[in-house]
Design a protein around this motif. Sequence first.
Motif, PDB file in Angstrom:
ATOM      1  N   ARG A  23       0.824  -1.211   0.000  1.00  0.00           N
ATOM      2  CA  ARG A  23       0.000   0.000   0.000  1.00  0.00           C
ATOM      3  C   ARG A  23       0.859   1.263   0.000  1.00  0.00           C
ATOM      4  NH1 ARG A  23      -4.498  -2.465   3.986  1.00  0.00           N
ATOM      5  NH2 ARG A  23      -5.676  -3.551   2.374  1.00  0.00           N
ATOM      6  N   SER A  24       1.987   1.210   0.672  1.00  0.00           N
ATOM      7  CA  SER A  24       2.900   2.355   0.659  1.00  0.00           C
ATOM      8  C   SER A  24       3.394   2.631  -0.762  1.00  0.00           C
ATOM      9  CB  SER A  24       4.093   2.112   1.585  1.00  0.00           C
ATOM     10  OG  SER A  24       3.679   2.032   2.917  1.00  0.00           O
ATOM     11  N   PHE A  25       3.789   1.587  -1.451  1.00  0.00           N
ATOM     12  CA  PHE A  25       4.227   1.766  -2.839  1.00  0.00           C
ATOM     13  C   PHE A  25       3.061   2.200  -3.720  1.00  0.00           C
ATOM     14  CE2 PHE A  25       8.183  -0.137  -1.656  1.00  0.00           C
ATOM     15  CZ  PHE A  25       9.084   0.315  -2.602  1.00  0.00           C
ATOM     16  N   GLY A  26       1.880   1.657  -3.469  1.00  0.00           N
ATOM     17  CA  GLY A  26       0.709   2.016  -4.251  1.00  0.00           C
ATOM     18  C   GLY A  26       0.309   3.471  -4.091  1.00  0.00           C
ATOM     19  N   ALA A  27       0.676   4.068  -2.985  1.00  0.00           N
ATOM     20  CA  ALA A  27       0.354   5.476  -2.736  1.00  0.00           C
ATOM     21  C   ALA A  27       1.283   6.414  -3.521  1.00  0.00           C
ATOM     22  CB  ALA A  27       0.443   5.783  -1.242  1.00  0.00           C
ATOM     23  N   ARG A  28       2.369   5.883  -4.011  1.00  0.00           N
ATOM     24  CA  ARG A  28       3.298   6.695  -4.815  1.00  0.00           C
ATOM     25  C   ARG A  28       2.688   6.890  -6.202  1.00  0.00           C
ATOM     26  NH1 ARG A  28       9.317   5.484  -3.620  1.00  0.00           N
ATOM     27  NH2 ARG A  28       9.442   6.145  -5.783  1.00  0.00           N
ATOM     28  N   GLY A  29       2.922   7.987  -6.784  1.00  0.00           N
ATOM     29  CA  GLY A  29       2.410   8.236  -8.131  1.00  0.00           C
ATOM     30  C   GLY A  29       3.216   7.581  -9.224  1.00  0.00           C
ATOM     31  N   ASP A  30       4.409   7.095  -8.876  1.00  0.00           N
ATOM     32  CA  ASP A  30       5.306   6.540  -9.896  1.00  0.00           C
ATOM     33  C   ASP A  30       5.442   5.021  -9.822  1.00  0.00           C
ATOM     34  OD1 ASP A  30       6.714   6.394  -7.516  1.00  0.00           O
ATOM     35  OD2 ASP A  30       8.599   7.156  -8.354  1.00  0.00           O
ATOM     36  N   ALA A  31       4.574   4.355  -9.066  1.00  0.00           N
ATOM     37  CA  ALA A  31       4.740   2.907  -8.877  1.00  0.00           C
ATOM     38  C   ALA A  31       3.446   2.145  -9.145  1.00  0.00           C
ATOM     39  CB  ALA A  31       5.222   2.619  -7.457  1.00  0.00           C
ATOM     40  N   ALA A  32       3.578   1.082  -9.908  1.00  0.00           N
ATOM     41  CA  ALA A  32       2.498   0.110 -10.077  1.00  0.00           C
ATOM     42  C   ALA A  32       2.687  -0.957  -9.011  1.00  0.00           C
ATOM     43  CB  ALA A  32       2.570  -0.516 -11.471  1.00  0.00           C
ATOM     44  N   VAL A  33       1.619  -1.617  -8.596  1.00  0.00           N
ATOM     45  CA  VAL A  33       1.724  -2.701  -7.619  1.00  0.00           C
ATOM     46  C   VAL A  33       0.961  -3.930  -8.095  1.00  0.00           C
ATOM     47  CG1 VAL A  33       2.041  -1.141  -5.655  1.00  0.00           C
ATOM     48  CG2 VAL A  33      -0.244  -1.932  -6.236  1.00  0.00           C
ATOM     49  N   PRO A  76       2.609  -2.228 -15.660  1.00  0.00           N
ATOM     50  CA  PRO A  76       1.274  -1.633 -15.749  1.00  0.00           C
ATOM     51  C   PRO A  76       1.340  -0.104 -15.725  1.00  0.00           C
ATOM     52  CG  PRO A  76       1.267  -3.466 -14.203  1.00  0.00           C
ATOM     53  CD  PRO A  76       2.701  -3.215 -14.581  1.00  0.00           C
ATOM     54  N   GLY A  77       0.667   0.509 -16.657  1.00  0.00           N
ATOM     55  CA  GLY A  77       0.637   1.966 -16.728  1.00  0.00           C
ATOM     56  C   GLY A  77       1.918   2.598 -17.223  1.00  0.00           C
ATOM     57  N   GLY A  78       2.912   1.776 -17.603  1.00  0.00           N
ATOM     58  CA  GLY A  78       4.177   2.308 -18.089  1.00  0.00           C
ATOM     59  C   GLY A  78       4.965   3.073 -17.038  1.00  0.00           C
ATOM     60  N   LEU A  79       4.702   2.799 -15.769  1.00  0.00           N
ATOM     61  CA  LEU A  79       5.343   3.519 -14.666  1.00  0.00           C
ATOM     62  C   LEU A  79       6.794   3.063 -14.477  1.00  0.00           C
ATOM     63  CD1 LEU A  79       2.309   3.498 -12.233  1.00  0.00           C
ATOM     64  CD2 LEU A  79       3.237   5.472 -13.472  1.00  0.00           C
ATOM     65  N   PRO A  80       7.628   3.891 -13.834  1.00  0.00           N
ATOM     66  CA  PRO A  80       9.043   3.529 -13.689  1.00  0.00           C
ATOM     67  C   PRO A  80       9.347   2.515 -12.581  1.00  0.00           C
ATOM     68  CG  PRO A  80       8.645   5.716 -12.774  1.00  0.00           C
ATOM     69  CD  PRO A  80       7.362   5.275 -13.431  1.00  0.00           C
ATOM     70  N   ILE A  81       8.386   2.248 -11.684  1.00  0.00           N
ATOM     71  CA  ILE A  81       8.593   1.292 -10.589  1.00  0.00           C
ATOM     72  C   ILE A  81       7.426   0.316 -10.571  1.00  0.00           C
ATOM     73  CG2 ILE A  81       8.816   0.992  -8.077  1.00  0.00           C
ATOM     74  CD1 ILE A  81       9.874   3.916  -8.000  1.00  0.00           C
ATOM     75  N   TRP A  82       7.754  -0.955 -10.380  1.00  0.00           N
ATOM     76  CA  TRP A  82       6.715  -1.981 -10.249  1.00  0.00           C
ATOM     77  C   TRP A  82       7.008  -2.786  -8.997  1.00  0.00           C
ATOM     78  CZ3 TRP A  82       5.443  -6.156 -14.489  1.00  0.00           C
ATOM     79  CH2 TRP A  82       4.270  -6.830 -14.120  1.00  0.00           C
ATOM     80  N   TYR A  83       6.190  -2.594  -7.971  1.00  0.00           N
ATOM     81  CA  TYR A  83       6.308  -3.322  -6.708  1.00  0.00           C
ATOM     82  C   TYR A  83       5.439  -4.569  -6.798  1.00  0.00           C
ATOM     83  CZ  TYR A  83       6.258  -4.314  -1.721  1.00  0.00           C
ATOM     84  OH  TYR A  83       6.393  -4.916  -0.493  1.00  0.00           O
ATOM     85  N   GLN A  84       6.060  -5.720  -6.701  1.00  0.00           N
ATOM     86  CA  GLN A  84       5.364  -6.998  -6.790  1.00  0.00           C
ATOM     87  C   GLN A  84       5.400  -7.681  -5.434  1.00  0.00           C
ATOM     88  OE1 GLN A  84       7.528  -9.090  -9.848  1.00  0.00           O
ATOM     89  NE2 GLN A  84       7.199  -7.474 -11.347  1.00  0.00           N
ATOM     90  N   LYS A  85       4.241  -7.827  -4.817  1.00  0.00           N
ATOM     91  CA  LYS A  85       4.145  -8.496  -3.516  1.00  0.00           C
ATOM     92  C   LYS A  85       3.983  -9.994  -3.764  1.00  0.00           C
ATOM     93  CE  LYS A  85       0.883  -9.197   0.207  1.00  0.00           C
ATOM     94  NZ  LYS A  85      -0.488  -8.926   0.618  1.00  0.00           N
TER      95      LYS A  85
END
Length: 137
Positions: A23-33, A76-85
């Motif tokens: 959820r912390s990463f998801g709150a960032r505007g630059d990260a997909a989760v 997803p969304g072409g974002l620069p960070i992808w956090y995979q849980k």
Amino acid sequence: MSDTAVRVAMWSGPRNISTAMMRSFGARGDAAVSDEPFYAAYLSRTGIDHPMREEVIASQSCDPREVGASMIGPVPGGLPIWYQKHMTLHMIEGFDRQWMSGVRNAFLIREPRAVLMSYVQKRADVTLADIGFRPTA
């Protein structure tokens, strides 16, 4: 991977505050989760009866090769960070792990007593396999 995105594969067992991290990463505007992308494949392959089993299976791919390929595919969304849980216990025998070399792997570790105390608040019956301390298959 030809893009410059950072793919973080965060590995943990259940009840390791991994959802809070996601959820912390998801709150960032630059990260997909992504939330436990191998869960449906795990449930389908093992036959384990978990809460919302059918809904999870219907919502995700049950093919572990397909899931692994997607983890190193387009973000997803072409974002620069992808956090995979990811849950370590979902990576059962026979699931290809080659895709893991295409992500940055990190691990959440929590004191086992705290894991157990948290888990039994959600489910009355718990086994060592449920919390990732023994293989399920």
